[in-house]
Design a protein around this motif. Structure first.
Motif, PDB file in Angstrom:
ATOM      1  N   GLN A 114     -16.105  -8.122  -1.163  1.00 51.34           N
ATOM      2  CA  GLN A 114     -15.992  -7.045  -0.142  1.00 51.34           C
ATOM      3  C   GLN A 114     -14.934  -7.021   1.090  1.00 51.34           C
ATOM      4  OE1 GLN A 114     -18.852  -8.566   3.156  1.00 51.34           O
ATOM      5  NE2 GLN A 114     -21.493  -7.555   1.986  1.00 51.34           N
ATOM      6  N   THR A 115     -14.271  -8.273   0.816  1.00 45.44           N
ATOM      7  CA  THR A 115     -12.953  -8.075   1.096  1.00 45.44           C
ATOM      8  C   THR A 115     -12.475  -7.527   0.184  1.00 45.44           C
ATOM      9  OG1 THR A 115     -13.114 -10.431   1.981  1.00 45.44           O
ATOM     10  CG2 THR A 115     -11.399  -9.890   1.367  1.00 45.44           C
ATOM     11  N   LYS A 174     -12.125  -3.676   0.676  1.00 43.17           N
ATOM     12  CA  LYS A 174     -11.406  -3.121   1.934  1.00 43.17           C
ATOM     13  C   LYS A 174      -9.838  -3.369   2.144  1.00 43.17           C
ATOM     14  CE  LYS A 174     -11.064  -4.906   7.071  1.00 43.17           C
ATOM     15  NZ  LYS A 174     -12.056  -6.018   7.762  1.00 43.17           N
ATOM     16  N   LEU A 175      -9.699  -4.446   1.222  1.00 45.60           N
ATOM     17  CA  LEU A 175      -8.292  -4.648   1.097  1.00 45.60           C
ATOM     18  C   LEU A 175      -7.553  -3.781  -0.054  1.00 45.60           C
ATOM     19  CD1 LEU A 175      -7.477  -8.370   0.597  1.00 45.60           C
ATOM     20  CD2 LEU A 175      -6.711  -7.518   2.498  1.00 45.60           C
ATOM     21  N   ALA A 230      -8.683   0.136  -0.652  1.00 44.03           N
ATOM     22  CA  ALA A 230      -9.194   0.936  -0.050  1.00 44.03           C
ATOM     23  C   ALA A 230      -7.964   1.060   0.727  1.00 44.03           C
ATOM     24  CB  ALA A 230      -9.901   1.252   0.988  1.00 44.03           C
ATOM     25  N   ARG A 231      -7.321  -0.063   1.421  1.00 49.28           N
ATOM     26  CA  ARG A 231      -5.999   0.411   2.588  1.00 49.28           C
ATOM     27  C   ARG A 231      -4.735   0.305   1.803  1.00 49.28           C
ATOM     28  NH1 ARG A 231      -4.984  -5.053   6.140  1.00 49.28           N
ATOM     29  NH2 ARG A 231      -3.512  -5.577   4.086  1.00 49.28           N
TER      30      ARG A 231
END
Length: 569
Positions: free
Chosen positions: A224-225, A228-229, A231-232
């Protein structure tokens, strides 16, 4: 007292990065202080090791960082072209390694060479590392528990576990997986948000590996981390033209390799589909900037062998995503600032872009309006490259404008380079035109990197390169107050200089030949270093074209005389 140079550097750094750095510095100091008073903090936490996944990830593009061999109990680590020998127990923190950026020491702690070891030596070396390297010792974040080094080591250890799992002693295997889990949790709490760039991509790759290596809560958190990273960071780091924003062809290929690994490990999702599109654009950029000899350009920091080979990268892409893109006859990477022309005889790559991203100029060099030129498979005009990252004369020279194939005024730099990775004042680059018409590449641009000098001089360079083998370079300085204008050309060590008359020269390397007409300059020849890889220095020659004083307008021409034919990479 805070210097103006420091302020000019910090003003370009995003607030979020500064806040992350401040937070990490405070945490590190606190933990080091506590560990010195309460040594039990450094002991491995008594936490259950998560179960391993049923389908462990397999090795992928491993071993870009050095080699190791073992003879009679002696481990010879060949890292950064500087072999060193150790015996067990290894002195992982030898005083000689604690200099500058500690790059050799970091490579030692990467373990990216582990695939060269037999099972017994692998187990012995990993066990020794686990026993001798605990977190929260003084400056633990500089090497053994550095998050970048850890990201590489985690992947190396997980890959070797998968490759050797049926042969490893059960007690060692348990100790290895326990350390992997401990380091994975540490990485989650110490991501390199303060640096970003290729460092954070390495963190993301390691987290995707952990997500596939383990089962349970740690696996879910890591995946998950990472998602999230990623995608940014895709928006932040990959420019619209597909080039990595640090503007180093070598780091571009490294990031492409890391993102390919992420793609094959991550679950199906809209993000994975988006990454597939990005990888296609990045692969096209890599294909277009590779030299016909199959190695990268040395613009900004990097080395010919710094990352996985071009052939391995191409094969990996085709394994994961399908056919590697064909090279283009000309490529205009306007966001990155790179312009490329390729024929069967000539490969030219020209830099008319900014030095690097404002928040991460660590790998930037003073190479605005510089270029590299290859005839057939033979490099003729080369970039200086980089010998080391430690601050000092070599590091300063690799970043200096005098080391590049562009113009200087009074030997000043285009940007305010300092320390090993810092950059204060930086030039603004304006491209007036960049076209390919009738098989001729033409770029007309200017920069204000010398505007701080008397008379506020502006450098404009117009370069054209045709399929007929003629390259014209026109330099113009508007403004200025008598500064000495000098253009330079660094030649590959194989190039022989045959001086003719009236500043005409024949540049020859084997069957490749190039004629230089520099009649508007006084030309001299001086020795200069070429650093094709870290730790590798070769003496070559640099042509110094003394134009005279600013303001003024000057011109030189390169004309192809002969080029050996060979298929492009």
């Amino acid at each position: 007292m805070i210097s103006g140079r420091f302020l000019r550097t910090v003003q370009h750094t995003p607030i979020r990065q500064l806040m992350h750095r401040a937070s990490l510095m405070a945490k590190r100091r606190t933990l080091s202080t506590l560990a010195s008073r309460f040594p039990a903090i450094k002991r491995p936490p008594n936490r259950a090791v998560p179960p391993l996944a049923n389908d462990l990830p397999t090795p992928f593009l491993v071993g870009a960082h050095g080699k190791v061999s073992v003879t009679d109990g002696r481990y010879t680590f060949d890292l950064l072209n500087a072999p060193r020998q150790f015996t067990l127990p290894v002195d992982w923190h030898h005083a000689e390694l604690n200099t500058g950026t500690r790059l050799w020491k970091l490579n030692l702690h990467y373990f990216d060479y582990a695939h060269h070891l037999g099972d017994a030596d692998f187990a012995a070396l990993v066990t020794d590392w686990i026993e001798q390297n605990r977190p929260f010792t003084p400056q633990y974040w500089m090497d053994s528990w550095n998050s970048y080094a850890m990201s590489i080591r985690l992947v190396a250890w997980m890959a070797e576990y998968q490759r050797r799992q049926g042969r490893l002693d059960s007690a060692f295997a348990a100790r290895l997986t326990a350390s992997i889990a401990e380091q994975a949790r540490f990485l989650l709490a110490n991501l390199e948000e303060d640096i970003g760039g290729n460092h954070l991509i390495k963190n993301i790759r390691a987290l995707y590996w952990c997500g596939r290596f383990f089962d349970g809560a740690l696996s879910r958190k890591a995946t998950q981390t990472a998602g999230k990273l990623l995608a940014r960071e895709l928006d932040r780091q990959i420019l619209p033209d597909g080039f990595h924003f640090e503007l180093s062809p070598a780091y571009h290929c490294q990031v492409l390799a890391d993102l390919l690994d992420c793609y094959r490990l991550m679950p199906a999702s809209a993000l994975r589909t988006r990454l597939e599109t990005t990888l296609g654009k990045m692969a096209q950029a890599a294909a277009d900037v590779i030299h016909p000899d199959g190695f990268v350009s040395l613009f900004n920091d990097g080395g010919l062998h710094m990352t996985v080979s071009y052939g391995a990268l191409k094969d990996a892409f085709e394994t994961v995503l399908g056919r590697w893109p064909d090279t283009q006859a000309s490529g205009q990477y306007r966001d990155a600032g790179y312009h490329v022309m390729r024929t069967p005889d000539i490969f030219l790559i020209y830099d008319a872009g900014r030095l690097g991203p404002d928040g991460l100029p660590a790998h930037a060099q003073g190479d605005v309006f510089s270029y590299e030129l290859t005839l057939g498979p033979q490099r003729m005009i080369v970039d200086t490259g980089v010998f080391e990252y430690n601050a000092g004369p070599r590091r300063a020279h690799s970043r200096a404008t005098t080391a590049h194939n562009t113009l200087t005024l009074d030997d000043e730099d285009q940007g305010e380079f300092w320390s090993a990775f810092r950059l204060g004042r930086r030039p603004q680059v304006t491209v007036h035109a960049a076209t390919t018409i009738d098989d001729t590449l033409m770029v007309d641009a200017r920069h204000d990197g010398y505007a701080k000098l008397g008379g506020s001089p502006i450098h404009r360079r117009m370069i054209s390169a045709g399929r007929n083998g003629v390259i014209n370079v026109c330099d113009e300085i508007t403004g200025g107050k008598g500064q000495r204008a000098v253009s330079r050309l660094l030649l590959h060590p194989d190039v022989e200089i045959i001086e003719e008359d009236d500043n005409h020269f024949l540049l020859r390397a084997g069957r490749a030949a190039l004629r230089l007409d520099a009649r508007t300059a006084q030309v001299s020849i001086q020795d200069a270093p070429w650093w094709p890889d870290f730790g590798c220095e070769i003496t070559t020659r640099q042509l110094v074209l003394d134009y005279g004083t600013a303001p003024g307008k000057w011109h030189y021409q390169l004309r192809l005389e002969a080029a050996p034919r060979r298929a492009s990479a």
